[in-house]
Design a protein around this motif. Structure first.
Motif, PDB file in Angstrom:
ATOM      1  N   GLN A   1       0.743  -1.284   0.074  1.00 27.87           N
ATOM      2  CA  GLN A   1       0.143   0.004  -0.123  1.00 27.87           C
ATOM      3  C   GLN A   1       0.988   1.286   0.032  1.00 27.87           C
ATOM      4  OE1 GLN A   1      -2.999   0.248   3.044  1.00 27.87           O
ATOM      5  NE2 GLN A   1      -2.463   2.520   3.379  1.00 27.87           N
ATOM      6  N   GLY A   2       1.856   1.147   0.951  1.00 29.61           N
ATOM      7  CA  GLY A   2       2.748   2.440   0.689  1.00 29.61           C
ATOM      8  C   GLY A   2       3.334   2.497  -0.414  1.00 29.61           C
TER       9      GLY A   2
ATOM     10  N   LYS B   1       4.093   5.384  -5.715  1.00 28.31           N
ATOM     11  CA  LYS B   1       4.049   5.353  -7.074  1.00 28.31           C
ATOM     12  C   LYS B   1       2.905   6.295  -7.773  1.00 28.31           C
ATOM     13  CE  LYS B   1       5.419   2.996 -11.059  1.00 28.31           C
ATOM     14  NZ  LYS B   1       6.822   3.306 -11.646  1.00 28.31           N
ATOM     15  N   ASP B   2       1.874   6.400  -7.080  1.00 32.92           N
ATOM     16  CA  ASP B   2       0.707   7.258  -7.681  1.00 32.92           C
ATOM     17  C   ASP B   2       1.082   8.744  -7.430  1.00 32.92           C
ATOM     18  OD1 ASP B   2      -0.837   5.039  -7.990  1.00 32.92           O
ATOM     19  OD2 ASP B   2      -1.956   5.392  -5.890  1.00 32.92           O
TER      20      ASP B   2
ATOM     21  N   PRO C   1       3.255  -2.805  -7.062  1.00 32.80           N
ATOM     22  CA  PRO C   1       3.589  -1.601  -7.768  1.00 32.80           C
ATOM     23  C   PRO C   1       4.611  -1.795  -8.391  1.00 32.80           C
ATOM     24  CG  PRO C   1       2.895  -0.958  -5.523  1.00 32.80           C
ATOM     25  CD  PRO C   1       3.072  -2.253  -5.583  1.00 32.80           C
ATOM     26  N   GLU C   2       4.838  -1.309  -9.967  1.00 31.33           N
ATOM     27  CA  GLU C   2       5.978  -1.786 -10.766  1.00 31.33           C
ATOM     28  C   GLU C   2       7.146  -0.738 -10.458  1.00 31.33           C
ATOM     29  OE1 GLU C   2       7.106  -2.230 -15.509  1.00 31.33           O
ATOM     30  OE2 GLU C   2       4.993  -1.701 -14.807  1.00 31.33           O
ATOM     31  N   PHE C   3       8.375  -1.411 -10.076  1.00 27.90           N
ATOM     32  CA  PHE C   3       9.562  -0.779  -9.909  1.00 27.90           C
ATOM     33  C   PHE C   3      10.535  -1.936 -10.253  1.00 27.90           C
ATOM     34  CE2 PHE C   3       7.168   1.286  -6.379  1.00 27.90           C
ATOM     35  CZ  PHE C   3       7.561   2.717  -6.746  1.00 27.90           C
ATOM     36  N   MET C   4      11.960  -1.459 -10.549  1.00 30.50           N
ATOM     37  CA  MET C   4      12.976  -2.371 -10.638  1.00 30.50           C
ATOM     38  C   MET C   4      13.467  -2.186  -9.500  1.00 30.50           C
ATOM     39  SD  MET C   4      14.965  -4.552 -12.235  1.00 30.50           S
ATOM     40  CE  MET C   4      14.634  -4.325 -13.928  1.00 30.50           C
ATOM     41  N   ARG C   5      13.664  -3.340  -8.404  1.00 29.04           N
ATOM     42  CA  ARG C   5      14.385  -3.330  -7.310  1.00 29.04           C
ATOM     43  C   ARG C   5      15.992  -3.600  -7.421  1.00 29.04           C
ATOM     44  NH1 ARG C   5      10.750  -8.106  -4.801  1.00 29.04           N
ATOM     45  NH2 ARG C   5      11.043  -8.807  -6.881  1.00 29.04           N
TER      46      ARG C   5
END
Length: 268
Positions: free
Chosen positions: A118-119, A124-125, A158-162
């Motif tokens: 959620q965070g 991301k939003d 949420p879409e990220f590259m980690r």
């Protein structure tokens, strides 16, 4: 040994030199620091940068690598945009340490409520241009075994590259580098805590109780007992304070002695 208080901003040039000097030492932990720096550098060259931190030692390494990157490309230093995913019941000592880190590492801190998914979605939003995040996950952490230095978030997150620079590190490596480089850390680690979550799920580690007194975290002998102070029924993840780079042009051509590639995947 290491002071846990104070928020005066660090001299980033001196910090960078000290970290790279430490990485050049012919020791096991020196090699681990050097490998982590190569991963961070690869991410900076691939994605560019706009800030942050996950864990104490990772922030220290990132600031060192970022200073080197800024000097190389004649860029000015800017506050690092960072995200802190908070529990409903956090330790006041953790909050105090985070606030001190804002001044020490020149952070632009964004606080969001948890849980973690959620965070991150909330962030991301608000910052949809963010493409990658630095995370302090180790391979021996829960959910860490299947990760690579560069791993996309799962499809339902949420879409990220980690970016995981300390993936191959151990509990001993973390404390060896913190103590070896004199990095400041949260005072709870001097009070018998070895793994920190929320107040309700986190207790002092019983393995550190000696003669009625709790020993500091770094004195833990059996790394398998690192999370012994965490509730077995807890579903909370560790709070995230991570670096959040923005996309940019460039490419990385780095290598490491490990089996994992430190070269980021190509843009889709």
């Amino acid at each position: 040994m290491v002071s846990q208080t104070g928020s005066s901003q660090l001299d980033l040039a001196l910090l960078s030199k000290a970290v790279y000097d430490f990485a050049g030492e012919p020791t096991d932990i020196g090699l681990k620091v050097a490998s982590a720096l190569r991963v961070i550098e690869a991410a900076l060259y691939r994605y560019g940068f706009n800030g942050g931190k996950d864990c104490t030692i990772l922030m220290h390494l990132i600031r060192a690598a970022l200073h080197k990157y800024n000097v190389e490309y004649d860029l000015s230093s800017k506050p690092l945009v960072s995200i802190y995913v908070m529990y409903k019941k956090t330790f006041s000592e953790i909050d105090d340490f985070v606030d001190q880190s804002v001044g020490r590492y020149d952070l632009d801190l964004i606080k969001v409520n948890g849980p973690m998914k959620q965070g991150l979605q909330s962030f991301k939003d608000s910052y949809p241009e963010t493409k990658a995040i630095f995370v302090g996950t180790r391979g021996d952490d829960p959910h860490g075994k299947k990760l690579e230095y560069f791993s996309k978030t799962d499809a339902d997150w949420p879409e990220f590259m980690r970016v995981n620079p300390v993936l191959d590190w151990t509990f001993e490596d973390i404390w060896g580098s913190i103590r070896g480089m004199g990095v400041r850390y949260c005072c709870l680690y001097d009070q018998g805590y070895t793994s920190l979550g929320d107040v309700d799920s986190t207790k002092r580690n019983p393995a550190l109780l000696k003669d009625g007194c709790y020993q500091p975290a770094w004195s833990l002998v059996d790394r398998c007992l690192e999370r012994s102070g965490r509730s077995s029924t807890s579903t909370d993840e560790d709070p995230l304070l991570s670096v959040l780079p923005l996309p940019a042009s460039g490419n990385a051509n780095c290598s490491t002695n490990g089996s994992r590639s430190v070269e980021p995947p190509e843009k889709e």
